[in-house]
Design a protein around this motif. Structure first.
Motif, PDB file in Angstrom:
ATOM      1  N   PHE A  74      71.958  94.581   2.853  1.00  0.00           N
ATOM      2  CA  PHE A  74      70.563  95.003   3.404  1.00  0.00           C
ATOM      3  C   PHE A  74      70.192  93.727   4.459  1.00  0.00           C
ATOM      4  O   PHE A  74      71.087  92.824   4.429  1.00  0.00           O
ATOM      5  CB  PHE A  74      69.428  94.764   2.433  1.00  0.00           C
ATOM      6  CG  PHE A  74      69.265  93.879   1.428  1.00  0.00           C
ATOM      7  CD1 PHE A  74      68.330  92.951   1.725  1.00  0.00           C
ATOM      8  CD2 PHE A  74      70.197  93.670   0.494  1.00  0.00           C
ATOM      9  CE1 PHE A  74      68.039  91.647   1.229  1.00  0.00           C
ATOM     10  CE2 PHE A  74      69.948  92.229  -0.275  1.00  0.00           C
ATOM     11  CZ  PHE A  74      68.930  91.664  -0.093  1.00  0.00           C
ATOM     12  N   VAL A  75      69.171  93.953   5.226  1.00  0.00           N
ATOM     13  CA  VAL A  75      68.509  92.617   6.109  1.00  0.00           C
ATOM     14  C   VAL A  75      67.503  92.523   5.926  1.00  0.00           C
ATOM     15  O   VAL A  75      66.671  93.135   5.426  1.00  0.00           O
ATOM     16  CB  VAL A  75      68.731  93.471   7.610  1.00  0.00           C
ATOM     17  CG1 VAL A  75      68.226  92.551   8.588  1.00  0.00           C
ATOM     18  CG2 VAL A  75      70.165  93.902   8.024  1.00  0.00           C
ATOM     19  N   THR A  76      67.057  91.097   5.524  1.00  0.00           N
ATOM     20  CA  THR A  76      65.832  90.586   5.130  1.00  0.00           C
ATOM     21  C   THR A  76      65.051  90.665   6.270  1.00  0.00           C
ATOM     22  O   THR A  76      65.119  91.022   7.459  1.00  0.00           O
ATOM     23  CB  THR A  76      66.173  89.129   4.739  1.00  0.00           C
ATOM     24  OG1 THR A  76      66.363  88.305   5.781  1.00  0.00           O
ATOM     25  CG2 THR A  76      67.193  89.007   3.711  1.00  0.00           C
ATOM     26  N   LYS A  82      72.315  90.282   4.032  1.00  0.00           N
ATOM     27  CA  LYS A  82      72.499  89.650   2.757  1.00  0.00           C
ATOM     28  C   LYS A  82      73.138  91.009   1.774  1.00  0.00           C
ATOM     29  O   LYS A  82      73.258  91.866   2.542  1.00  0.00           O
ATOM     30  CB  LYS A  82      71.184  89.426   1.938  1.00  0.00           C
ATOM     31  CG  LYS A  82      70.416  88.262   2.665  1.00  0.00           C
ATOM     32  CD  LYS A  82      70.196  87.334   1.348  1.00  0.00           C
ATOM     33  CE  LYS A  82      69.515  86.097   1.907  1.00  0.00           C
ATOM     34  NZ  LYS A  82      69.222  85.199   1.174  1.00  0.00           N
ATOM     35  N   SER A  83      73.441  90.366   0.744  1.00  0.00           N
ATOM     36  CA  SER A  83      74.402  91.431  -0.208  1.00  0.00           C
ATOM     37  C   SER A  83      73.801  91.274  -1.594  1.00  0.00           C
ATOM     38  O   SER A  83      73.995  89.764  -1.948  1.00  0.00           O
ATOM     39  CB  SER A  83      75.833  91.258   0.057  1.00  0.00           C
ATOM     40  OG  SER A  83      76.452  91.982  -1.034  1.00  0.00           O
ATOM     41  N   LYS A  84      73.436  92.115  -2.468  1.00  0.00           N
ATOM     42  CA  LYS A  84      73.298  92.099  -3.702  1.00  0.00           C
ATOM     43  C   LYS A  84      73.874  92.972  -4.667  1.00  0.00           C
ATOM     44  O   LYS A  84      73.993  94.060  -4.373  1.00  0.00           O
ATOM     45  CB  LYS A  84      71.712  92.118  -3.965  1.00  0.00           C
ATOM     46  CG  LYS A  84      70.763  91.029  -3.298  1.00  0.00           C
ATOM     47  CD  LYS A  84      70.890  89.719  -4.151  1.00  0.00           C
ATOM     48  CE  LYS A  84      69.914  88.709  -3.341  1.00  0.00           C
ATOM     49  NZ  LYS A  84      70.361  87.323  -3.632  1.00  0.00           N
ATOM     50  N   ARG A 137      63.937  96.909  -5.108  1.00  0.00           N
ATOM     51  CA  ARG A 137      64.257  95.749  -5.996  1.00  0.00           C
ATOM     52  C   ARG A 137      64.713  94.394  -5.099  1.00  0.00           C
ATOM     53  O   ARG A 137      64.370  93.204  -5.537  1.00  0.00           O
ATOM     54  CB  ARG A 137      65.424  96.161  -6.936  1.00  0.00           C
ATOM     55  CG  ARG A 137      64.986  97.142  -8.090  1.00  0.00           C
ATOM     56  CD  ARG A 137      64.167  96.468  -9.113  1.00  0.00           C
ATOM     57  NE  ARG A 137      64.678  95.650 -10.011  1.00  0.00           N
ATOM     58  CZ  ARG A 137      65.206  95.937 -11.186  1.00  0.00           C
ATOM     59  NH1 ARG A 137      65.496  96.918 -11.528  1.00  0.00           N
ATOM     60  NH2 ARG A 137      65.875  94.891 -11.774  1.00  0.00           N
ATOM     61  N   VAL A 138      65.141  94.818  -4.124  1.00  0.00           N
ATOM     62  CA  VAL A 138      65.648  93.653  -3.250  1.00  0.00           C
ATOM     63  C   VAL A 138      64.559  92.926  -2.467  1.00  0.00           C
ATOM     64  O   VAL A 138      64.682  91.803  -1.893  1.00  0.00           O
ATOM     65  CB  VAL A 138      66.916  93.922  -2.408  1.00  0.00           C
ATOM     66  CG1 VAL A 138      67.916  94.340  -3.245  1.00  0.00           C
ATOM     67  CG2 VAL A 138      66.713  94.638  -1.270  1.00  0.00           C
ATOM     68  N   ASN A 139      63.516  93.809  -2.208  1.00  0.00           N
ATOM     69  CA  ASN A 139      62.493  93.280  -1.514  1.00  0.00           C
ATOM     70  C   ASN A 139      61.481  92.655  -2.136  1.00  0.00           C
ATOM     71  O   ASN A 139      61.130  92.776  -3.447  1.00  0.00           O
ATOM     72  CB  ASN A 139      61.744  94.415  -0.611  1.00  0.00           C
ATOM     73  CG  ASN A 139      62.607  94.749   0.473  1.00  0.00           C
ATOM     74  OD1 ASN A 139      63.478  94.086   0.794  1.00  0.00           O
ATOM     75  ND2 ASN A 139      62.711  96.038   0.818  1.00  0.00           N
TER      76      ASN A 139
END
Length: 139
Positions: A74-76, A82-84, A137-139
């Protein structure tokens, strides 16, 4: 080393494939299943680096439990790539009670063996692990 509560241990291939996903990015996702005859958690499928989240989700059986890991890119807000890594415990309501119990009792130890997981989800139907849930979840 077998899991004391369920007797299930992770095969060496599980850890190897996970390291390949984490470090080399050779896999986008991995599906793991418990082989009751071997008393071991094994790799069922590894998706290539270009596979989509939909391919991962459709690889999970409709009526049986599995564990899955997915490397989500994803892109912040700061425009950083980034990668999770997500660990998903898939346990549909339609699966056998014995399977649900086996997967539930083996999950924590197996999850700890996969060093580098950022998020964990428990899903009993596809809406609980929808791509939108992952993004939230990533945001």
């Amino acid at each position: 080393m077998a899991n004391a509560s369920s007797g299930m241990s992770a095969s060496d291939e599980c850890k190897l494939k996970f390291m390949e996903l984490k470090r080399k990015k050779t896999h986008r996702f991995i599906i793991f299943k418990i082989d009751e005859k071997l008393q071991q958690i094994v790799v069922e499928k590894a998706g290539g680096p270009d596979e989509s989240y939909e391919a991962f989700a459709s690889s999970l059986p409709e009526k049986d439990c599995r564990y899955g890991v997915y490397d989500f890119d994803f892109v912040t807000e700061d425009n950083c790539q980034k990668s999770k890594i997500f660990f998903i415990a898939w346990s549909p309501d339609t699966s056998r009670v014995k399977a649900k119990m086996l997967y539930a009792s083996s999950k924590d130890r197996f999850r700890r063996e996969l060093d580098g997981v950022h998020y964990e989800l428990q899903a009993t139907d596809p809406t609980e692990m929808d791509l939108q849930v992952i993004k939230e979840r990533v945001n």
